[in-house]
Design an enzyme around this catalytic site. Structure first.
Site, PDB file in Angstrom:
ATOM      1  N   CYS A  50       0.831  -1.208   0.000  1.00 36.28           N
ATOM      2  CA  CYS A  50       0.000   0.000   0.000  1.00 36.28           C
ATOM      3  C   CYS A  50       0.864   1.257   0.000  1.00 36.28           C
ATOM      4  O   CYS A  50       0.464   2.295  -0.537  1.00 36.28           O
ATOM      5  CB  CYS A  50      -0.940  -0.010   1.199  1.00 36.28           C
ATOM      6  SG  CYS A  50      -0.110  -0.108   2.794  1.00 36.28           S
ATOM      7  N   HIS A 305      -1.310   1.008   7.564  1.00 36.77           N
ATOM      8  CA  HIS A 305      -1.811   1.036   6.182  1.00 36.77           C
ATOM      9  C   HIS A 305      -1.683   2.455   5.646  1.00 36.77           C
ATOM     10  O   HIS A 305      -1.892   3.431   6.365  1.00 36.77           O
ATOM     11  CB  HIS A 305      -3.271   0.584   6.147  1.00 36.77           C
ATOM     12  CG  HIS A 305      -3.881   0.633   4.790  1.00 36.77           C
ATOM     13  ND1 HIS A 305      -3.500  -0.219   3.779  1.00 36.77           N
ATOM     14  CD2 HIS A 305      -4.832   1.453   4.265  1.00 36.77           C
ATOM     15  CE1 HIS A 305      -4.204   0.062   2.689  1.00 36.77           C
ATOM     16  NE2 HIS A 305      -5.004   1.069   2.949  1.00 36.77           N
TER      17      HIS A 305
END
Length: 1175
Positions: A50, A305
């Site tokens: 990510c 994330h």
């Protein structure tokens, strides 16, 4: 971060350009979904990428970067088709980045894959699963692109767009002399802790001045003396695109752990950088920057994330339409969805957020006002390129600009900021045109890919409407035991038919007639279902005009083809009321003493679900017998069994809950002692009975004995102890002065088990070994602890103690000192760390053990010495004495990092784990301890070390004539650089030891300079001359070829006439360092020259490099006689350890040998991108 980890990949774009092929997907695999309403494409997460996705989207939405990359054609970069050719110079990384950008702009799919790009980086699947820092990736990716574009017109792409200059100036207050130093930057790193926002951080860094005064003076080169001065920094050159990295992650030196700074940190959408610049005379517009991307991190310092907010500068996405659709309470679309209007209650109050105009128009019917113009593909607005999107891996959604303020603080907050100069304007033809400036060959490739996608989606749509039916023909079946069974094999009795679900039942019947040309009479189609008992029929299919989808015929359905009356002459009962049920029928067998619990005989019987229990009883139970049901299937526990009483005999099998797999227990009259008929439940059931073994450690008898104690998981530990005392024929008074302790696989007695626990609560496995030991078991408010004296657990016996959990650390220490026979107040307690060494100190003496999370079974270490005050370090200091020059005719001596050690100083540790070098007094001596503040500098530490008695005789003019190392396994480990650096910045830890090495000349190593000890081999002998220091600048590269050049220049030899190797003293081995480039398979592509700081060399400061002069000595064996001796000692040590283990097994035959499962922390792996050589 792992959002798309388990998603299958499908790509119309071929992945074979780089030589690594992908397995083709099955024909009926669904193609990727098309783009959603935003008309923007996301990026698939490969498991942990990510951070990469967020940065790539930012670069994509930087049009100037994107177009500069597209401007490089195949004549400069090569082509991916040529990448497998051995002599072709193909710049794979920029080529793959071009293809990815083209896919994101033009390919009609919801999310693109970065697999080809990461393979061009040289990343394995393990690398794609690792979490990395996006700020680190930004620098490494730019470096890889710069290297890849050397020799092309885009060689300055990164510098042209992102390069800026900071100038640091020191102004002497006496002579006004200005000393300045320039620093290049591609991104600015700014503080977050203790700062309210970006402007304040920039003000502190580029406006505030640092003053040198009082005791902290500056040595002016012009005045040649210490003077007062001021230090400041300014931005000398501003780049078109300003990247700002926020220092969200910090280290807490009190807790010795990393943490994320989540406080509020504001940043503007527009910023004027004039106050922070050196040149301020230009127009304001030259200093204005606009925010266009914010990379956001959600989580903590050890994982999380990333996603990104980007501003759609070229208006490539569709933002407004989704906003209207997301607010149905305000907006309403016309029936043909070509017009939009306000609902009645919002007519007078709502103003458009997009155009600054009223969306009202003359009243229409249905109380809705429609805009007179149709909605164009992209709604017009006056603020071009002001719309923001949240790109979160595959997911893309529009957001408002004010949503950025939500990322000022918290666990989900801004981590990188990207600004562009306000003067940068986009051409009109680029607006809303994703094809702008994309090369023709990529346009053709994307057009072909989109055509293939449309074809695949059409095929998939056709395939999705096809259903597979399994036709069972009555001529291949017989009916017995309550269900239909194939006369032949199942495969031979079933005919598969594929048909469109949109066709009618009549079409299906006609297709079956055509398949079965010999069918006579009526044809009835019935839904069938395979059950454990066999095939059962349900409703008949009727209504030939109905579609197959309309009558509920699903893919994979079973259809029975018959005459509707009988099969093989036997009438067949259909429908759910006649479903066959398979029951497991259990009968008690003779009890087996050697087995585990009660034994059963088991058989299966089939009954219709409408069978009455009376009929079931007559078929299974003998006269006088009873039946018990267990609705939990194979879980035969006493609490689940229930008697089928006489009053229920008229009920059916289904009504009492008996289904496939349920068990019924048949008890004869003599077995009914297990049953309390009045309550209808079993009173005792021995299926879960097993045993534990107990060994006598009280030694009240002649020898230690084992006994087996029968128990269940609900048996109390107090009952097991009493049974064991009776079985061992011990005095029952021992019950009040003994406890049960689990015995580990290696024979260690573990923490006593509380007596009010059950076997299940104690987490004991059946068959476990327990020890009956002296001493009471701790209560629920007490802690059972182990403790040792000193950090060497092999030299000090492990002792045990029971204390209250409310005991303070100081009280606990006194109790342990009393038990170990020690006295005095020069002691403190430490925990055992993960490698079974003395770790964190329990510094809060008045805190209770419970408050410090000390748990039952923990091991503490009594360590000599008082703890230093808070914020201070207590550091043992060692001193290197200069060794006399070694003549090569003297006995062989061991040299590590340039220090001479006699071979008789090589000793084996008591644990026998490894060989350690213990320096003699002639080379390394213990100087003493110093206490110094963590905020002190390395220079202060060196000065304080010189005050120790052992060091006072040394003549050292300045601290820069001293070299400081940390100690690692009794030898120098990490070299400490920068005399002005605070000790806290080195993260030394509580157990660090420092050794000081005097130098003949002043030294000030930079961060990119590596200190090596090089030693030339003596021709014709297995020995070396004295080692010398070699300082090697690795800022450009740290490869084998560069090191060979440096060493050859050091000895004034041709580079091809030397061989070099690194010495591993702990293994007595030399590893040659070769610059030969290995030829590898096409699948792995060309491999970049690896850094020597990575595996397998792990080159670091102080490493010994052996050199062979091939002009005088053509032997390439680097080993010496002392290496042979060391290896032989290690071999003998291994044999001794093996013999000792065998002897231990003979002494303790009852215990199985198991090593303690101690997990070692894996080393952190640095992020890297492999790039070919294009110079």
């Amino acid at each position: 971060m792992f959002g798309d980890l388990f998603e299958e990949e499908f790509s119309i774009i071929s992945n074979n350009h780089c030589g690594k092929g992908k397995k083709s997907k099955p024909r009926d695999f669904e193609p990727p979904a098309p783009r959603d309403f935003t008309n923007l494409s996301g990026i698939k997460n490969q498991g942990g990428t990510c951070y990469l996705n967020s940065l790539l989207q930012t670069l994509l939405f930087t049009p100037e970067f994107r177009e500069a990359l597209f401007s490089l054609g195949p004549e400069e970069l090569g082509t991916l088709d040529d990448s497998s050719k051995p002599d072709a110079k193909v710049r794979i990384i920029p080529l793959q980045l071009q293809r990815l950008f083209a896919q994101l702009l033009l390919l009609d799919q919801q999310a693109a894959s970065t697999t080809d790009l990461t393979e061009s980086f040289g990343w394995s699947s393990h690398e794609e699963m690792r979490q990395h820092d996006v700020q680190e990736l930004n620098r490494i990716l730019f470096s890889a692109l710069e290297t890849s574009l050397v020799g092309t017109s885009g060689h300055d792409l990164i510098n042209r767009l992102y390069h800026g200059i900071v100038v640091n100036q020191i102004v002497c207050k006496e002579c006004k002399n200005i000393s300045e130093r320039q620093e290049d930057f591609l991104d600015l790193t700014v503080a977050v802790k203790g700062v309210a926002g970006l402007e304040e951080a920039l003000w502190n860094a580029y406006v505030e001045e640092e003053h040198f005064e009082n005791e902290n003076l500056y040595r002016c080169g012009a005045c040649d003396k210490l003077v007062e001065a001021s230090k400041s920094a300014k931005l000398r050159k501003l780049p078109p695109f300003l990247t700002i990295s926020l220092l969200r992650f910090n280290f807490d030196f009190e807790k010795c752990e990393r943490y994320k700074e989540t406080s509020c940190y504001t940043f503007p959408s527009q910023i004027n950088l004039r106050p922070f610049c050196e040149q301020t005379e230009m127009d304001d517009s030259e200093y204005m920057y606009e925010l266009f991307s914010v990379i956001i991190h959600k989580g903590g310092c050890y994982g999380g994330h990333y996603h990104v907010y980007v501003r759609d500068v070229d208006e490539l996405g569709n933002w407004q339409l989704q906003y209207l659709q997301n607010h149905p309470q305000i907006f309403q679309f016309s029936p043909d969805e070509n017009k939009v209007g306000l609902k009645e209650k919002h007519k007078l109050t709502f103003k458009s957020d997009f155009q600054g105009q009223d969306l009202q128009s003359p009243p229409q019917k249905n109380d809705v006002q429609w805009d007179s113009e149709k909605i164009p593909p992209r709604l017009k607005d006056s603020s071009a390129g002001c719309h923001w999107f949240d790109l979160n891996d595959c997911k893309v959604q529009p957001i408002k600009e004010k949503d950025i303020q939500k990322q000022f603080e918290g666990k989900e907050s801004a981590y990188m900021l990207f600004y562009r100069k306000s003067l940068l304007k986009r051409p009109p033809e680029a607006r809303g045109n994703p094809r702008y400036k994309i090369p023709t060959h990529l346009l053709n490739e994307m057009n072909a890919a989109n055509t293939e996608l449309q074809k695949k989606r059409a095929e998939c749509d056709s395939a999705n409407n096809g259903i597979d039916l399994h036709l069972h023909l009555s001529s291949c079946y017989t009916f017995h035991n309550g269900a239909l069974h194939p006369a032949l094999s199942w495969k031979e009795s079933v005919v598969d038919l594929t048909i469109d679900r949109r066709k009618t039942l009549g079409d299906l019947r006609q297709s079956i007639f055509q398949m079965l040309e010999s069918w006579e009479g009526d044809m009835i189609l019935s839904i069938a279902k395979p059950l454990p008992a066999g095939l059962h029929l349900y409703q008949m299919l009727d209504g030939d005009e109905l579609t197959l989808d309309g009558i509920g015929l699903a893919d994979g359905a079973d259809v029975f083809v018959w005459n509707g009356k009988e099969v093989g002459g036997t009438k067949v009962m259909t429908g759910p009321d006649h479903e066959p049920v398979v029951l497991n029928v259990l009968r008690l067998a003779e009890y087996n003493e050697g087995g585990k619990g009660q034994h059963f005989t088991e058989s299966q019987h089939v009954f219709s679900c409408s069978t009455e229990l009376g009929e079931l009883h007559r078929a299974l139970a003998p006269a006088g017998g009873i039946i018990l049901k267990n609705l939990s299937g194979p879980e035969k526990e006493a609490k689940n069994w229930e008697v089928l009483v006489e009053e229920d005999m008229n009920k059916t099998v289904r009504s009492v809950g008996l289904t496939d797999g349920c068990s019924v227990l048949i008890l004869d009259s003599h077995d009914q002692s297990f049953v309390n008929v009045s309550s209808g439940n079993l009173t005792a059931f021995t299926y879960d009975i097993s045993w534990l073994q107990v060994k006598n450690f009280c030694r009240t008898g002649d020898e230690e004995k084992h006994v087996k104690i029968t128990a269940t998981i609900e048996t109390m530990m107090a009952d097991i102890k009493m049974k064991a005392i009776r079985e061992l024929q011990l005095d029952e008074e021992l019950a009040n002065a003994s406890c049960l302790r689990p015995v580990s696989g290696n024979g260690k007695l573990l923490s006593p088990v509380p007596e009010d626990y059950t076997v299940k609560e104690a987490e004991l496995k059946m068959g476990s070994l327990l020890g009956l030991c002296h001493g009471k078991a701790p209560t629920s408010t007490q802690l059972f602890l182990y403790f040792i004296v000193g950090s060497d657990h092999t030299a000090s016996p492990e002792m045990e103690i029971v204390v209250e959990e409310t005991t303070s650390v100081k009280e606990c220490l006194n109790l342990m000192l009393e038990k170990s026979g020690l006295s005095g107040d020069n002691w403190h307690l430490r925990r055992i760390d993960w490698c079974y060494e003395a770790g964190e100190a329990l510094s809060q003496e008045n805190a209770t053990l419970k408050e410090l999370n000390v748990c039952r079974g923990d091991t503490l270490v009594i360590t000599e010495g008082k703890l230093p005050p808070k914020g201070f370090l207590k550091i043992p200091i060692w001193w290197f004495k200069s060794s006399s020059p070694k003549k090569h005719e003297e006995p062989a001596q061991d040299q590590v990092n340039g220090l001479t050690c006699q071979m008789d100083a090589l000793q084996v540790s008591p644990a026998g784990d490894s060989a350690e070098h213990i320096h003699t007094d002639t080379d390394l001596c213990y100087a003493g301890n110093i206490e110094i503040a963590g905020e002190a500098s390395l220079e202060d530490l060196k000065m304080q070390a010189l005050t120790l008695p052992c060091c006072q005789e040394q003549v050292v003019p300045l601290p820069s004539f001293l070299r400081a190392w940390t100690m690692d396994s009794k030898r120098p480990g990490k070299l400490l650089r920068s005399n002005k650096q605070q000790l806290n910045a080195y993260r030394l830890g509580a157990r660090v030891e420092i050794c000081i090495e005097p130098l003949q000349k002043e030294e000030n190593l930079g961060p990119h300079e590596l200190l090596l000890r090089v030693q030339m081999g003596i021709p014709g002998e297995r020995d070396y001359y004295d080692s010398t220091d070699l300082v090697w600048d690795i800022s450009k590269e740290c490869t084998a070829w560069a090191l060979r050049q440096k060493v050859a220049a050091h000895y004034c030899l041709p580079v091809e006439k030397i061989e070099i190797a690194k010495y591993f003293p702990e293994r007595f081995e030399w590893l040659p360092i070769s610059s030969w480039i290995q030829k590898i398979s096409k699948k792995k592509r060309k491999k970049k020259l690896e850094s020597l700081q990575a595996a397998p060399y792990h080159l670091k400061d102080g490493d010994v490099i052996g050199v062979k002069n091939l002009l005088l000595d053509d032997t390439k064996d680097f080993s010496t006689l002392r290496d042979d001796i060391g290896k032989e000692k290690r071999r003998q040590l291994t044999l001794e350890k093996k013999k000792s283990r065998q002897a231990e097994r003979l002494q303790h035959p009852g215990f199985s040998e198991e090593k303690l499962n101690m997990k070692h922390r894996k080393p952190e792996v640095a992020l890297s991108i492999n790039v070919g050589v294009f110079r």
